[in-house]
Write a protein that holds these residues in place. Structure first.
Motif, PDB file in Angstrom:
ATOM      1  N   GLU A  86       0.820  -1.208   0.000  1.00  0.00           N
ATOM      2  CA  GLU A  86       0.000   0.000   0.000  1.00  0.00           C
ATOM      3  C   GLU A  86       0.856   1.261   0.000  1.00  0.00           C
ATOM      4  OE1 GLU A  86      -3.094  -0.052  -0.397  1.00  0.00           O
ATOM      5  OE2 GLU A  86      -3.611  -2.145   0.013  1.00  0.00           O
ATOM      6  N   GLY A  87       2.083   1.158   0.476  1.00  0.00           N
ATOM      7  CA  GLY A  87       2.992   2.292   0.414  1.00  0.00           C
ATOM      8  C   GLY A  87       3.835   2.306  -0.845  1.00  0.00           C
ATOM      9  N   VAL A  88       4.123   1.100  -1.386  1.00  0.00           N
ATOM     10  CA  VAL A  88       4.931   1.014  -2.603  1.00  0.00           C
ATOM     11  C   VAL A  88       4.119   1.477  -3.816  1.00  0.00           C
ATOM     12  CG1 VAL A  88       6.116  -0.583  -4.171  1.00  0.00           C
ATOM     13  CG2 VAL A  88       6.383  -0.819  -1.688  1.00  0.00           C
ATOM     14  N   PHE A  89       2.824   1.139  -3.842  1.00  0.00           N
ATOM     15  CA  PHE A  89       2.017   1.453  -5.017  1.00  0.00           C
ATOM     16  C   PHE A  89       1.963   2.947  -5.337  1.00  0.00           C
ATOM     17  CE2 PHE A  89      -2.240   2.945  -6.278  1.00  0.00           C
ATOM     18  CZ  PHE A  89      -2.140   2.669  -7.632  1.00  0.00           C
ATOM     19  N   PRO A  90       1.682   3.858  -4.379  1.00  0.00           N
ATOM     20  CA  PRO A  90       1.633   5.283  -4.751  1.00  0.00           C
ATOM     21  C   PRO A  90       2.947   5.794  -5.333  1.00  0.00           C
ATOM     22  CG  PRO A  90       0.700   4.946  -2.561  1.00  0.00           C
ATOM     23  CD  PRO A  90       1.354   3.671  -2.963  1.00  0.00           C
ATOM     24  N   VAL A  91       4.073   5.305  -4.799  1.00  0.00           N
ATOM     25  CA  VAL A  91       5.365   5.731  -5.331  1.00  0.00           C
ATOM     26  C   VAL A  91       5.538   5.226  -6.761  1.00  0.00           C
ATOM     27  CG1 VAL A  91       7.856   5.618  -5.019  1.00  0.00           C
ATOM     28  CG2 VAL A  91       6.354   5.777  -3.019  1.00  0.00           C
ATOM     29  N   THR A  92       5.217   3.946  -6.971  1.00  0.00           N
ATOM     30  CA  THR A  92       5.329   3.364  -8.316  1.00  0.00           C
ATOM     31  C   THR A  92       4.403   4.076  -9.292  1.00  0.00           C
ATOM     32  OG1 THR A  92       5.796   1.229  -7.280  1.00  0.00           O
ATOM     33  CG2 THR A  92       5.234   1.212  -9.613  1.00  0.00           C
ATOM     34  N   HIS A  93       3.194   4.360  -8.825  1.00  0.00           N
ATOM     35  CA  HIS A  93       2.215   5.025  -9.684  1.00  0.00           C
ATOM     36  C   HIS A  93       2.676   6.439 -10.054  1.00  0.00           C
ATOM     37  CE1 HIS A  93      -2.242   6.256 -10.445  1.00  0.00           C
ATOM     38  NE2 HIS A  93      -1.603   5.990 -11.553  1.00  0.00           N
ATOM     39  N   ALA A  94       3.282   7.141  -9.118  1.00  0.00           N
ATOM     40  CA  ALA A  94       3.775   8.492  -9.403  1.00  0.00           C
ATOM     41  C   ALA A  94       4.883   8.459 -10.455  1.00  0.00           C
ATOM     42  CB  ALA A  94       4.275   9.148  -8.122  1.00  0.00           C
ATOM     43  N   VAL A  95       5.822   7.489 -10.323  1.00  0.00           N
ATOM     44  CA  VAL A  95       6.892   7.353 -11.313  1.00  0.00           C
ATOM     45  C   VAL A  95       6.301   7.008 -12.679  1.00  0.00           C
ATOM     46  CG1 VAL A  95       8.957   6.053 -11.947  1.00  0.00           C
ATOM     47  CG2 VAL A  95       8.570   6.716  -9.564  1.00  0.00           C
ATOM     48  N   HIS A  96       5.333   6.109 -12.677  1.00  0.00           N
ATOM     49  CA  HIS A  96       4.658   5.723 -13.924  1.00  0.00           C
ATOM     50  C   HIS A  96       3.978   6.924 -14.570  1.00  0.00           C
ATOM     51  CE1 HIS A  96       0.906   4.332 -15.992  1.00  0.00           C
ATOM     52  NE2 HIS A  96       1.787   3.555 -16.598  1.00  0.00           N
ATOM     53  N   THR A  97       3.334   7.751 -13.773  1.00  0.00           N
ATOM     54  CA  THR A  97       2.642   8.929 -14.307  1.00  0.00           C
ATOM     55  C   THR A  97       3.623   9.902 -14.940  1.00  0.00           C
ATOM     56  OG1 THR A  97       0.896   8.691 -12.637  1.00  0.00           O
ATOM     57  CG2 THR A  97       1.106  10.844 -13.704  1.00  0.00           C
ATOM     58  N   LEU A  98       4.729  10.165 -14.254  1.00  0.00           N
ATOM     59  CA  LEU A  98       5.735  11.089 -14.794  1.00  0.00           C
ATOM     60  C   LEU A  98       6.312  10.580 -16.109  1.00  0.00           C
ATOM     61  CD1 LEU A  98       7.634  12.057 -11.511  1.00  0.00           C
ATOM     62  CD2 LEU A  98       6.192  13.559 -12.901  1.00  0.00           C
ATOM     63  N   LEU A  99       6.710   9.307 -16.142  1.00  0.00           N
ATOM     64  CA  LEU A  99       7.285   8.745 -17.365  1.00  0.00           C
ATOM     65  C   LEU A  99       6.269   8.724 -18.500  1.00  0.00           C
ATOM     66  CD1 LEU A  99       9.372   5.752 -15.946  1.00  0.00           C
ATOM     67  CD2 LEU A  99      10.236   7.888 -16.918  1.00  0.00           C
ATOM     68  N   GLN A 100       5.017   8.413 -18.172  1.00  0.00           N
ATOM     69  CA  GLN A 100       4.000   8.307 -19.207  1.00  0.00           C
ATOM     70  C   GLN A 100       3.676   9.664 -19.819  1.00  0.00           C
ATOM     71  OE1 GLN A 100       0.480   5.346 -19.502  1.00  0.00           O
ATOM     72  NE2 GLN A 100      -0.258   7.044 -18.269  1.00  0.00           N
ATOM     73  N   VAL A 101       3.578  10.693 -18.991  1.00  0.00           N
ATOM     74  CA  VAL A 101       3.308  12.027 -19.517  1.00  0.00           C
ATOM     75  C   VAL A 101       4.481  12.500 -20.374  1.00  0.00           C
ATOM     76  CG1 VAL A 101       2.966  14.445 -18.877  1.00  0.00           C
ATOM     77  CG2 VAL A 101       1.728  12.653 -17.673  1.00  0.00           C
ATOM     78  N   TYR A 102       5.690  12.222 -19.922  1.00  0.00           N
ATOM     79  CA  TYR A 102       6.875  12.573 -20.716  1.00  0.00           C
ATOM     80  C   TYR A 102       6.851  11.854 -22.065  1.00  0.00           C
ATOM     81  CZ  TYR A 102      11.820  12.654 -22.062  1.00  0.00           C
ATOM     82  OH  TYR A 102      12.990  12.787 -22.752  1.00  0.00           O
ATOM     83  N   PHE A 103       6.468  10.588 -22.049  1.00  0.00           N
ATOM     84  CA  PHE A 103       6.373   9.806 -23.280  1.00  0.00           C
ATOM     85  C   PHE A 103       5.297  10.368 -24.213  1.00  0.00           C
ATOM     86  CE2 PHE A 103       4.009   6.352 -25.390  1.00  0.00           C
ATOM     87  CZ  PHE A 103       4.969   5.923 -26.283  1.00  0.00           C
ATOM     88  N   LEU A 104       4.123  10.718 -23.670  1.00  0.00           N
ATOM     89  CA  LEU A 104       3.030  11.216 -24.503  1.00  0.00           C
ATOM     90  C   LEU A 104       3.354  12.587 -25.097  1.00  0.00           C
ATOM     91  CD1 LEU A 104      -0.047  10.064 -22.384  1.00  0.00           C
ATOM     92  CD2 LEU A 104       0.713   9.147 -24.588  1.00  0.00           C
ATOM     93  N   TRP A 105       4.022  13.446 -24.330  1.00  0.00           N
ATOM     94  CA  TRP A 105       4.420  14.742 -24.878  1.00  0.00           C
ATOM     95  C   TRP A 105       5.367  14.568 -26.061  1.00  0.00           C
ATOM     96  CZ3 TRP A 105       3.324  19.785 -24.772  1.00  0.00           C
ATOM     97  CH2 TRP A 105       2.462  20.267 -23.780  1.00  0.00           C
ATOM     98  N   GLY A 106       6.246  13.562 -26.009  1.00  0.00           N
ATOM     99  CA  GLY A 106       7.230  13.385 -27.065  1.00  0.00           C
ATOM    100  C   GLY A 106       6.790  12.508 -28.209  1.00  0.00           C
ATOM    101  N   HIS A 107       5.803  11.598 -27.981  1.00  0.00           N
ATOM    102  CA  HIS A 107       5.509  10.583 -28.990  1.00  0.00           C
ATOM    103  C   HIS A 107       4.027  10.414 -29.306  1.00  0.00           C
ATOM    104  CE1 HIS A 107       9.629   8.956 -29.166  1.00  0.00           C
ATOM    105  NE2 HIS A 107       9.673   9.190 -27.866  1.00  0.00           N
ATOM    106  N   ALA A 108       3.135  11.182 -28.688  1.00  0.00           N
ATOM    107  CA  ALA A 108       1.705  10.969 -28.918  1.00  0.00           C
ATOM    108  C   ALA A 108       1.323  11.168 -30.374  1.00  0.00           C
ATOM    109  CB  ALA A 108       0.886  11.909 -28.025  1.00  0.00           C
ATOM    110  N   LYS A 109       2.078  12.003 -31.102  1.00  0.00           N
ATOM    111  CA  LYS A 109       1.735  12.301 -32.493  1.00  0.00           C
ATOM    112  C   LYS A 109       2.619  11.554 -33.491  1.00  0.00           C
ATOM    113  CE  LYS A 109       2.144  16.697 -31.488  1.00  0.00           C
ATOM    114  NZ  LYS A 109       2.071  16.646 -30.027  1.00  0.00           N
ATOM    115  N   ASP A 110       3.415  10.605 -32.996  1.00  0.00           N
ATOM    116  CA  ASP A 110       4.272   9.837 -33.891  1.00  0.00           C
ATOM    117  C   ASP A 110       3.479   8.756 -34.621  1.00  0.00           C
ATOM    118  OD1 ASP A 110       6.388  11.333 -33.113  1.00  0.00           O
ATOM    119  OD2 ASP A 110       7.375   9.786 -31.929  1.00  0.00           O
TER     120      ASP A 110
END
Length: 529
Positions: A86-110
């Motif tokens: 229950e403590g690991v999940f929020p941290v993992t989810h936050a990292v996932h959110t940051l990486l995913q938004v970075y990915f979508l900004w760079g590749h969503a229109k590829d």
């Protein structure tokens, strides 16, 4: 896994958020996909679009990260009886959110042309990971709303419904209690933004997945620009609706559940507000459709996965509110006794169905319109000849090109004339049959088109701006706990408590998402006009 975790009784390995531990592995798999996509490879094509989806998802992602911080605080407070996951999940989810938004900004229109099999697997894995996270958030938020609903039922006089609260509170104390209570309530107020983030990320990744290996012409997509000029009326009306919505939601949440009289007054107030707003939105949508029907501009029928997904999501998610509305209509018609506030529920339910149908037509029609440009056929129609002699000036509306064209007649050209108001237009090089068809279409005089040029675009932009703000306004009440489908109680008497609650809990997330997706589509329509 989501259903099992959310309906498992609380215990030492199950926290109030009920997240299935196995999904953490799925999130880590998405991390690998995002990092792999950043490895330099064969250049990809890029579709040039407006940045609205990326801006929206960034806002929702920031709030999702704040939600994760609150979950970490909740875990710290109840760490004695919660699993470490229950403590690991929020941290993992936050990292996932940051990486995913970075990915979508760079590749969503590829449009990916290399490693297509591997990319398809990775992107579709990310799509279903986000859908799983969305489903978990929806279930957690629905449980919280259901508990509040059960507490309100007694004040409305429905004592024959068994009230059993299931708050999944951990079996230990939290210190300090006041802070833990504030964090717990804050988590559920931020869930609507997290829900929108997950579904928006899923749709953007799905479009990316559909575009893998696609062949696109370089001129097929045009960049859209946001312009705020000439939309004063639509913006003022929309902001007025938004301000009224905030006031209605605040009063509703204060009054509902206080007493039977206050609860009925809150329901009547909400229904009157929603009826007025839906009527105005329906009228605006009909006006926009009428303008398009009078316009002769052709539709863009080219294959476009993003546009098709927009249309499918509009129709599919609208079915959620349609299901609730038809259930309410049947309950009102079949009920033996009807409280006073249910009289307003009938027109409200009918208008929900009609307004979404009209709005879907307007949006789908708008996103299929071709960009205004001067074609060769329209240029040819500027060359006209006049028959039957005597001269009066030919109105410019008879031979002007499309308003967006911006072409002017060459200098030294003579303006054609009409004889006794009876004129015929002939395209240079056209056949005799085409001449006759023009004569029959134009009749004895050339009538002006309805709302041409800048006037037409200004009206359509005002309609799109008004509908955009109204959809934001109608997203707020159900997202933050103003749900008369729960509180009026009539449907639960007719259909039974559990069947109706199941219907509402299944359909409400789609109804909420419809408003946000419609707002995003209308913003795109506004920029395209």
């Amino acid at each position: 896994m989501v259903l099992a975790a959310n309906f498992t009784p609380p215990g030492p390995l199950h926290g109030p958020l009920g997240f299935p531990h196995g999904i953490v592995a799925g999130i880590q798999g998405s991390h690998v996909e995002v990092l792999w996509s950043r490895v330099p490879a064969e250049p990809s094509l890029r579709v040039i679009l407006f940045q609205a989806p990326e801006c929206s998802i960034t806002l929702f992602a920031v709030i999702t990260i704040i939600l994760g911080c609150l979950k970490i605080g909740y875990f710290v407070g109840f760490s004695e009886c919660l699993s470490a996951t229950e403590g690991v999940f929020p941290v993992t989810h936050a990292v996932h959110t940051l990486l995913q938004v970075y990915f979508l900004w760079g590749h969503a229109k590829d449009i990916i042309q290399s490693f297509k099999t591997l990319e398809r697997f990775g992107v579709i894995h990310s799509v279903f990971t986000n859908l799983l996270l969305w489903a978990n958030s929806v279930l957690n938020e629905s449980k919280h709303q259901l508990n509040e609903h059960k507490e309100r039922l007694i004040t409305l006089g429905f004592g024959n419904i068994t009230i059993v609260l299931d708050d999944h509170t951990p079996p230990c104390n939290c210190t300090p209690p006041t802070l833990c209570s504030a964090i717990s309530h804050g988590i559920y107020y931020l869930y609507p933004f997290n829900i929108e983030y997950q579904i928006l990320a899923s749709t953007m990744l799905y479009v990316l997945w559909k575009n893998i290996g696609r062949k696109v012409d370089s001129h097929q997509h045009q960049k859209m620009q946001f312009r705020s000029h000439g939309v004063m009326l639509g913006s003022v009306l929309g902001l007025t609706a938004l301000a009224a919505t905030i006031g209605v939601v605040v009063v509703y949440l204060i009054w509902i559940g206080r007493s039977k009289t206050r609860s009925e007054s809150a329901l009547i107030m909400f229904y009157l507000y929603a009826i007025i707003l839906l009527v105005l939105m329906g009228a605006a949508g009909l006006a926009g459709i009428r303008i398009y029907r009078l316009d002769e501009q052709s539709l863009d029928e080219s294959k476009n996965p993003a546009r098709k997904l927009d249309a499918d999501l509009l129709v599919g998610t609208a079915s959620g509110s349609w299901l609730i509305s038809w259930g309410s209509i049947l309950a009102i018609l079949c009920a033996e006794s009807r409280p006073p506030h249910t009289g307003y529920n009938l027109p409200y339910s009918i208008l929900v169905v009609v307004e979404k149908y009209i709005q879907n037509l307007f949006i789908i029609e708008s996103i299929h319109r071709e960009p205004e440009k001067l074609s060769k056929d329209i240029r040819a129609l500027q060359v006209v000849t006049v028959c039957n002699g005597n001269a009066t000036s030919l109105p410019s509306s008879c031979f002007e090109s499309r308003p967006a064209a911006g072409d002017v007649a060459p200098q030294g050209s003579e303006v054609p004339h009409a004889a006794n108001g009876n004129m015929c237009l002939r395209e240079v090089g056209s056949t005799e049959e085409e001449e006759k068809s023009w004569e029959g279409a134009l009749g004895p005089a050339c009538h002006p088109h309805f709302l041409q040029g800048n006037a037409q675009r200004r009206v359509l932009r005002n309609i799109a701006a008004f509908l955009f703000l109204c959809n934001i306004s109608l997203w707020i009440p159900p997202a933050f706990g103003c749900r008369p489908e729960y509180d009026n109680g009539l449907e639960e008497i007719v259909f039974g408590f559990e069947p109706w609650i199941i219907v509402v809990n299944l359909a409400m997330p789609f109804s909420i998402f419809y408003r946000m997706h419609a707002a995003a589509s209308l913003f795109e329509v506004y920029c395209k006009i």
